[in-house]
Design an enzyme around this catalytic site. Structure first.
Site, mmCIF file in Angstrom:
data_model
loop_
_atom_site.group_PDB
_atom_site.id
_atom_site.type_symbol
_atom_site.label_atom_id
_atom_site.label_comp_id
_atom_site.label_asym_id
_atom_site.label_seq_id
_atom_site.Cartn_x
_atom_site.Cartn_y
_atom_site.Cartn_z
ATOM 1 N N ARG A 129 14.470 -48.098 -6.072
ATOM 2 C CA ARG A 129 15.282 -46.979 -6.873
ATOM 3 C C ARG A 129 16.623 -47.579 -7.167
ATOM 4 O O ARG A 129 17.548 -46.701 -7.534
ATOM 5 C CB ARG A 129 15.034 -45.629 -6.101
ATOM 6 C CG ARG A 129 13.598 -45.291 -5.923
ATOM 7 C CD ARG A 129 13.595 -44.003 -5.240
ATOM 8 N NE ARG A 129 13.884 -42.946 -6.205
ATOM 9 C CZ ARG A 129 13.543 -41.585 -6.315
ATOM 10 N NH1 ARG A 129 13.229 -41.096 -5.279
ATOM 11 N NH2 ARG A 129 14.186 -40.501 -7.037
ATOM 12 N N ASP A 159 7.653 -42.441 16.936
ATOM 13 C CA ASP A 159 9.136 -42.017 16.274
ATOM 14 C C ASP A 159 10.177 -42.153 17.196
ATOM 15 O O ASP A 159 11.217 -42.497 17.007
ATOM 16 C CB ASP A 159 8.925 -40.364 15.895
ATOM 17 C CG ASP A 159 7.739 -40.383 14.946
ATOM 18 O OD1 ASP A 159 7.990 -40.943 13.876
ATOM 19 O OD2 ASP A 159 6.825 -39.390 15.180
#
Length: 405
Positions: A104, A169
């Site tokens: 992006r 995580d």
């Protein structure tokens, strides 16, 4: 750099950290920085808040001490504001699918144009490069565990099982924290920024290293545990007493000798299978491994947890009761160290949960704020980097920023 309003504390006071990510892994890295005194800015989507907010209690822990910025960092003036923020940022952490930021238009090089000393930590499931098949895939805790060889080692002999809660995580978040601090140390020496590529599966590959090394260097893979017992060593793991469960580690020459007397196996010491000086008993390679387990199971089942703890303390055998969560708060060690604490949420409620860890003696961390609401600090942060009220309102009117209602 003018700092946002917050107390000065901890070993990281004066550090500015910005993170973009949802749920657990990336934000956990940010949380560690925030509890150690850094000024941490949490970027959220303008239209949709972090999905962690739907949980009733956990985000009050995982998002405490943060400053909330709601900004579209990929579009027009929102992107410009984000890059302006990077000029005064020490560490930027982003958690996404593969090289999502680069796709992006926000590459490392673009960020370094605005801040040559910036430390950038990219956290993703499969890394910033690799094969097209994997690099851009989404990943969560169980995905990283499954792909890394970690999950297959856990569970029972009959079935593998992921480790919860959300082990991959938390390990990955801590890896991001430590790697970013290591990079910052070098940046302060050289003046040149760093980019870190953290793949969750590689973190878990490293965490699963102990048993894997036998396979990589000999072709043998350790079997999974049976009923919570260490797959390698007898006398290690989870055991049932008369009134509940303990974990123990039968390690050490004296510890084994004394324990064998109690369970009726003293005659095995000094044999070729368990020679004098044995420090660990291999469950598989030692022919007496199953017998040790059988005798130990019987002895433990005939004694209460209190009796076992007292006896094992005399023998210096590592042992602990398996505590239930309700037992934590009243445990004297928890009380003495204030391991569980309370703090105020932004709406004035009292929240209870784990205290800051580890404990710094000279520059302790602290909890100074509950979880901020969506967009709560957007205006303050934008003003801090030079935006006027009119500039901020223009961003809001274009849907590029959200301020607190």
């Amino acid at each position: 750099m003018d700092h946002l309003t917050m107390p000065k504390f901890g070993p990281l006071a004066g550090l500015r950290v910005v993170f973009s990510g949802i749920e657990i892994a990336g934000p956990f890295a940010g949380q560690m920085f925030a509890e150690w005194g850094a000024e941490v800015i949490w970027i959220e989507n303008v239209a949709w808040a972090d999905t962690i907010r739907v949980q009733p209690n956990y985000p009050q822990l995982s998002r405490r001490n943060l400053h909330a910025l709601s900004l579209n960092i990929f579009k027009d003036e929102g992107r410009e504001a984000f890059l302006k923020l990077m000029e005064t940022t020490d560490i930027f952490i982003e958690a996404s699918k593969g090289p999502a930021f680069a796709r992006r238009g926000i590459t490392d090089e673009v960020l370094w144009q605005h801040n040559p000393k910036l430390v950038i930590a990219h956290l993703s499931g499969f890394g910033q490069y690799g094969t097209e098949e994997y690099t851009n895939l989404p990943a969560y805790n169980t995905i990283a565990q499954a792909f890394s060889g970690y999950l297959i080692q856990n569970g029972d002999v009959d079935q593998p099982m992921p480790a919860f809660p959300y082990t991959a995580d938390y390990f990955s978040g801590l890896t991001a924290t430590t790697a970013a601090l290591a990079a910052l140390h070098k940046v302060r020496e050289t003046g040149k920024g760093e980019s870190i590529d953290i793949a969750m599966y590689e973190v878990m590959l490293r965490m699963g290293q102990y048993f894997m090394m036998d396979y990589f260097n000999g072709g043998e893979m350790c079997p999974r545990m049976t009923k919570g017992k260490d797959p390698y060593y007898a006398g290690c793991g989870l055991y049932k007493c008369a009134d509940g469960y303990i974990v123990m580690e039968l390690v050490g020459i004296t510890q084994i000798a004394e324990c064998f007397k109690d369970i009726g196996l003293a005659h095995l010491l000094g044999t070729p299978e368990i020679p004098e000086g044995t420090q660990l008993i291999h469950r598989i390679e030692c022919p007496y491994g199953p017998l040790v387990e059988e005798k130990l199971d019987a002895w433990l089942a005939a004694h209460t947890i209190a009796e076992v703890k007292e006896r094992f303390a005399e023998l210096n055998i590592a042992c602990a009761k398996v505590l239930t969560v309700p037992e934590l708060e009243s445990n004297p060690q928890y009380v003495a160290r204030e391991s569980i604490t309370q703090w105020q949420t932004m709406d004035g409620r009292t929240c209870k949960g784990p205290n800051i860890m580890p404990k710094f003696k000279n520059n302790p961390g602290q909890i100074w704020r509950g979880m901020p609401s969506h967009g709560m600090d957007t205006a303050a942060i934008l003003k801090n980097i030079g935006y006027s009220e009119n500039d901020i309102q223009e961003l809001v009117s274009k849907g590029l920023a959200k301020v607190e209602d």
